[in-house]
Design a protein around this motif. Sequence first.
Motif, mmCIF file in Angstrom:
data_model
loop_
_atom_site.group_PDB
_atom_site.id
_atom_site.type_symbol
_atom_site.label_atom_id
_atom_site.label_comp_id
_atom_site.label_asym_id
_atom_site.label_seq_id
_atom_site.Cartn_x
_atom_site.Cartn_y
_atom_site.Cartn_z
ATOM 1 N N HIS A 8 -31.285 -34.425 -4.009
ATOM 2 C CA HIS A 8 -30.124 -33.537 -3.962
ATOM 3 C C HIS A 8 -29.467 -33.556 -5.334
ATOM 4 C CE1 HIS A 8 -26.498 -31.625 -2.353
ATOM 5 N NE2 HIS A 8 -25.801 -32.531 -3.027
ATOM 6 N N SER A 10 -26.261 -32.652 -7.750
ATOM 7 C CA SER A 10 -24.826 -32.438 -7.616
ATOM 8 C C SER A 10 -24.110 -32.983 -8.843
ATOM 9 C CB SER A 10 -24.331 -33.150 -6.347
ATOM 10 O OG SER A 10 -22.970 -32.912 -6.122
ATOM 11 N N TYR A 11 -22.785 -33.131 -8.732
ATOM 12 C CA TYR A 11 -21.974 -33.701 -9.816
ATOM 13 C C TYR A 11 -21.560 -35.133 -9.509
ATOM 14 C CZ TYR A 11 -18.301 -32.260 -6.597
ATOM 15 O OH TYR A 11 -17.540 -32.069 -5.466
ATOM 16 N N VAL A 14 -24.236 -38.791 -3.694
ATOM 17 C CA VAL A 14 -23.888 -38.476 -2.313
ATOM 18 C C VAL A 14 -24.593 -39.489 -1.414
ATOM 19 C CG1 VAL A 14 -23.859 -36.724 -0.511
ATOM 20 C CG2 VAL A 14 -23.669 -36.034 -2.913
ATOM 21 N N TRP A 44 -30.474 -28.101 -10.298
ATOM 22 C CA TRP A 44 -29.244 -27.921 -9.513
ATOM 23 C C TRP A 44 -28.119 -28.748 -10.129
ATOM 24 C CZ3 TRP A 44 -31.496 -29.055 -3.974
ATOM 25 C CH2 TRP A 44 -32.230 -27.948 -3.526
ATOM 26 N N ALA A 45 -28.417 -30.007 -10.470
ATOM 27 C CA ALA A 45 -27.396 -30.919 -10.986
ATOM 28 C C ALA A 45 -26.888 -30.493 -12.360
ATOM 29 C CB ALA A 45 -27.956 -32.342 -11.049
ATOM 30 N N TYR A 48 -23.538 -28.781 -13.524
ATOM 31 C CA TYR A 48 -22.274 -29.516 -13.566
ATOM 32 C C TYR A 48 -22.156 -30.331 -14.841
ATOM 33 C CZ TYR A 48 -22.559 -28.327 -8.632
ATOM 34 O OH TYR A 48 -22.689 -27.652 -7.450
#
Length: 154
Positions: A8, A10-11, A14, A44-45, A48
């Motif tokens: 996953h 992200s910033y 998780v 995706w990451a 950010y």
Amino acid sequence: MGKMTVYHGSYLAVKHPKIIRGKNTKDFGPGFYCTIIREQAERWAKRYETPVVTAYTVRINTNLKILEFREMTEEWLDFIISCRYGNPHDYDLVIGAMANDQIYNYIADYMDGILTREQFWTMAKFKYPTHQISFCSPAALQCLTFISYEEVSH
């Protein structure tokens, strides 16, 4: 179904995934999105300032209601369009190709009547493969076990 690793992007790390019900509609509706392709999670990451990729082990419960698209088909396209219009579904897990930024633009053009369905498929078939798993229910989230996280460089 066997055990696999998913990622996953992200910033932040998780450790305890949650289903995201944001204002933006996603390919497979509200859910917690992962991929088996680490490089895709990194992309995706990298949207950010602090890009973080979190890894999980997944053992899918076959009692869940699962929808899997093994390739981009008419059914895949119709399902994404329905989800992007905000229509709910009752699947626990949805697995399939991701409509990346370029494919998303083609879908938006198709939805707006700019492209025909035939034109969409002509343009979409030349894009590199993508993958996503949307964990759409609390029962589906129970299939995930946190492994680790890593901040990745831009």
